[in-house]
Design a protein around this motif. Structure first.
Motif, mmCIF file in Angstrom:
data_model
loop_
_atom_site.group_PDB
_atom_site.id
_atom_site.type_symbol
_atom_site.label_atom_id
_atom_site.label_comp_id
_atom_site.label_asym_id
_atom_site.label_seq_id
_atom_site.Cartn_x
_atom_site.Cartn_y
_atom_site.Cartn_z
ATOM 1 N N PHE A 288 7.967 13.871 -6.122
ATOM 2 C CA PHE A 288 8.984 13.224 -7.200
ATOM 3 C C PHE A 288 9.502 12.235 -6.415
ATOM 4 O O PHE A 288 9.608 12.412 -5.262
ATOM 5 C CB PHE A 288 9.988 13.697 -7.413
ATOM 6 N N THR A 289 8.693 10.899 -6.588
ATOM 7 C CA THR A 289 8.888 9.921 -5.345
ATOM 8 C C THR A 289 9.859 8.806 -6.408
ATOM 9 O O THR A 289 10.105 8.755 -7.626
ATOM 10 C CB THR A 289 7.817 8.916 -5.201
ATOM 11 N N ALA A 290 10.631 8.283 -5.506
ATOM 12 C CA ALA A 290 12.352 7.599 -5.963
ATOM 13 C C ALA A 290 11.520 6.621 -5.275
ATOM 14 O O ALA A 290 10.602 5.957 -4.710
ATOM 15 C CB ALA A 290 13.334 7.873 -5.625
ATOM 16 N N THR B 100 0.950 -1.209 0.173
ATOM 17 C CA THR B 100 -0.166 -0.428 0.292
ATOM 18 C C THR B 100 1.151 1.544 -0.221
ATOM 19 O O THR B 100 1.586 1.542 1.018
ATOM 20 C CB THR B 100 -0.736 -0.499 1.290
ATOM 21 N N VAL B 101 0.785 1.387 -1.401
ATOM 22 C CA VAL B 101 1.389 3.214 -1.166
ATOM 23 C C VAL B 101 0.946 4.458 -1.953
ATOM 24 O O VAL B 101 0.185 3.776 -3.405
ATOM 25 C CB VAL B 101 2.866 2.985 -1.182
ATOM 26 N N SER B 102 1.013 5.645 -1.543
ATOM 27 C CA SER B 102 0.408 6.461 -2.760
ATOM 28 C C SER B 102 1.518 7.856 -3.159
ATOM 29 O O SER B 102 2.895 7.744 -2.442
ATOM 30 C CB SER B 102 -0.510 7.401 -2.055
ATOM 31 N N PHE B 103 0.800 7.880 -4.384
ATOM 32 C CA PHE B 103 2.415 9.142 -5.072
ATOM 33 C C PHE B 103 1.406 10.577 -5.176
ATOM 34 O O PHE B 103 0.914 10.390 -5.975
ATOM 35 C CB PHE B 103 2.620 8.251 -6.391
ATOM 36 N N GLN C 209 -0.841 13.241 -16.769
ATOM 37 C CA GLN C 209 -0.523 13.299 -15.631
ATOM 38 C C GLN C 209 0.729 13.446 -14.437
ATOM 39 O O GLN C 209 0.907 13.530 -13.219
ATOM 40 C CB GLN C 209 -1.981 13.123 -14.835
ATOM 41 N N VAL C 210 0.904 11.921 -14.894
ATOM 42 C CA VAL C 210 2.336 11.109 -14.213
ATOM 43 C C VAL C 210 3.219 10.678 -15.109
ATOM 44 O O VAL C 210 3.132 9.829 -15.858
ATOM 45 C CB VAL C 210 2.031 9.625 -13.433
ATOM 46 N N LEU C 211 4.399 11.194 -14.898
ATOM 47 C CA LEU C 211 5.759 10.526 -15.538
ATOM 48 C C LEU C 211 6.341 9.254 -14.910
ATOM 49 O O LEU C 211 6.950 9.591 -13.660
ATOM 50 C CB LEU C 211 7.178 11.988 -15.646
ATOM 51 N N ILE D 28 6.278 12.881 -10.567
ATOM 52 C CA ILE D 28 7.699 11.590 -10.986
ATOM 53 C C ILE D 28 7.616 10.396 -10.038
ATOM 54 O O ILE D 28 7.608 10.354 -8.785
ATOM 55 C CB ILE D 28 8.474 12.418 -11.674
ATOM 56 N N VAL D 29 7.606 9.412 -11.159
ATOM 57 C CA VAL D 29 7.497 8.002 -9.895
ATOM 58 C C VAL D 29 8.870 7.442 -11.251
ATOM 59 O O VAL D 29 8.837 7.263 -12.068
ATOM 60 C CB VAL D 29 6.833 6.985 -10.030
#
Length: 244
Positions: A35-37, A27-30, A161-163, A195-196
Motif C-alpha cells: 500500500f503506497t501513498a 524512478t520509483v517502484s510499487f 493486480q493494482v488498484l 494499492i497506489v
C-alpha cells in the motif's frame, strides 16, 4: 516483485503558449501486495505520476513497467487491454448509478464489456469492503463512506493486480474517510492487494506502508511506515528544501 515500476520517467506537456514539465527523471517502484501513498503539494506531479503508472498517459521519456510488461512501444489497443486486465481505479466521485442496487452497480463494469457476472465474485467483492449484507440496497440508502466502499468493490470485481486510487477520501468527513481507509488497509493485509493512492492528506498517507513524496515533479523522499506528522513535515517548505 514489483507490480508497477517507473524508470527515469519524464513527462512534459506542450501547448502553443507554454511547456510544462510535470515529472523529471522519476524512478520509483510499487511492490506487489503493498500500500503506497503518493503525496505532494499542488502541482508536484502526483496525478501525472498516477496516470503514467496506470498507463493512462505515456511518459515523454523513460519506461513504465506494469504487470511485468514494459509499456514502451505498445500500441494504444495493447495498453488499453493491459490496463483493463490488470488495473482498476477509484476516484473522488463515487459514480454509482442511483437506480441500481449495490450488487447491480458492482456488476455493471463486467456487463459493459460483455462478461456475465459471477454472483459469488460480486458477493465476495462487496464482502471485502464489509457490505455483503447491503447488496439489495440503493446508493441513496448509504452514507458517503459506504458509497465509496461500493466503488472500491466495483473496482475489485475484475480482480485487478493494482488498484489505483486518486484522492478517494477527499469528499468525505473524517469518520467516512476512516471507513474507506480501513477497507483499503484490509485489502492489503488480508488479500495482498497492491494499492497506489494519491492524496494531499498526511493522515490518509499515514495508513499506507510507505509514502512517496513528490516536489516539483521529482521524488523528494521515500518514507517507510511514517506517522502523519512525518508526512506533514515533508510537505512543509524549509528554505526551498524538505523538512524530513
Amino acid at each position: 516483485m514489483n507490480a508497477v515500476r517507473l524508470d527515469a520517467v519524464t513527462k512534459i506537456y506542450r501547448s502553443k503558449v507554454q511547456t510544462t514539465t510535470a515529472l523529471t527523471n522519476v524512478t520509483v517502484s510499487f511492490p506487489a501486495g503493498s500500500f503506497t501513498a503518493v503525496v505532494g503539494r499542488s502541482g508536484s506531479g502526483k496525478s501525472t505520476l498516477l496516470h503514467c503508472a496506470a498507463g493512462l498517459d505515456r511518459p515523454t521519456s523513460g519506461t513504465v513497467t506494469l504487470a511485468g510488461i514494459a509499456l514502451t512501444g505498445l500500441s494504444e489497443t495493447a495498453v488499453t487491454r493491459l490496463r483493463r486486465d490488470h488495473t482498476a481505479f477509484v476516484f473522488q466521485a463515487f459514480n454509482l448509478m442511483p437506480s441500481l442496487t449495490l450488487r447491480q452497480n458492482v456488476e455493471l463494469p463486467l456487463r459493459l464489456i460483455g462478461h456475465r457476472p459471477d454472483p459469488e465474485a460480486i458477493g465476495a467483492a462487496l464482502g471485502a469492503v464489509g457490505l455483503a449484507d447491503r447488496a439489495a440496497s440503493k446508493p441513496s440508502e448509504l452514507s458517503g463512506g459506504e458509497q465509496q466502499r461500493v466503488a472500491i468493490a466495483r473496482a475489485l470485481v475484475s480482480q485487478p493486480q493494482v488498484l489505483f486510487a486518486d484522492e478517494p477520501t477527499a469528499q468525505l468527513d473524517v469518520a467516512a474517510s476512516q471507513q474507506v481507509l480501513g477497507a483499503l488497509r484490509r485489502l492489503v493485509d488480508e488479500r495482498q492487494q497492491t494499492i497506489v493512492l494519491v492524496t494531499h492528506d498526511p493522515a490518509v498517507a499515514a495508513r499506507a506502508d510507505r509514502v512517496v513524496v513528490l516536489s516539483k515533479g521529482r521524488v523528494a523522499e521515500l518514507l517507510e511506515a511514517p506517522a502523519a506528522e512525518d508526512v506533514a513535515a515533508c510537505l512543509l517548505p524549509l528554505e526551498g528544501m524538505h523538512a524530513c
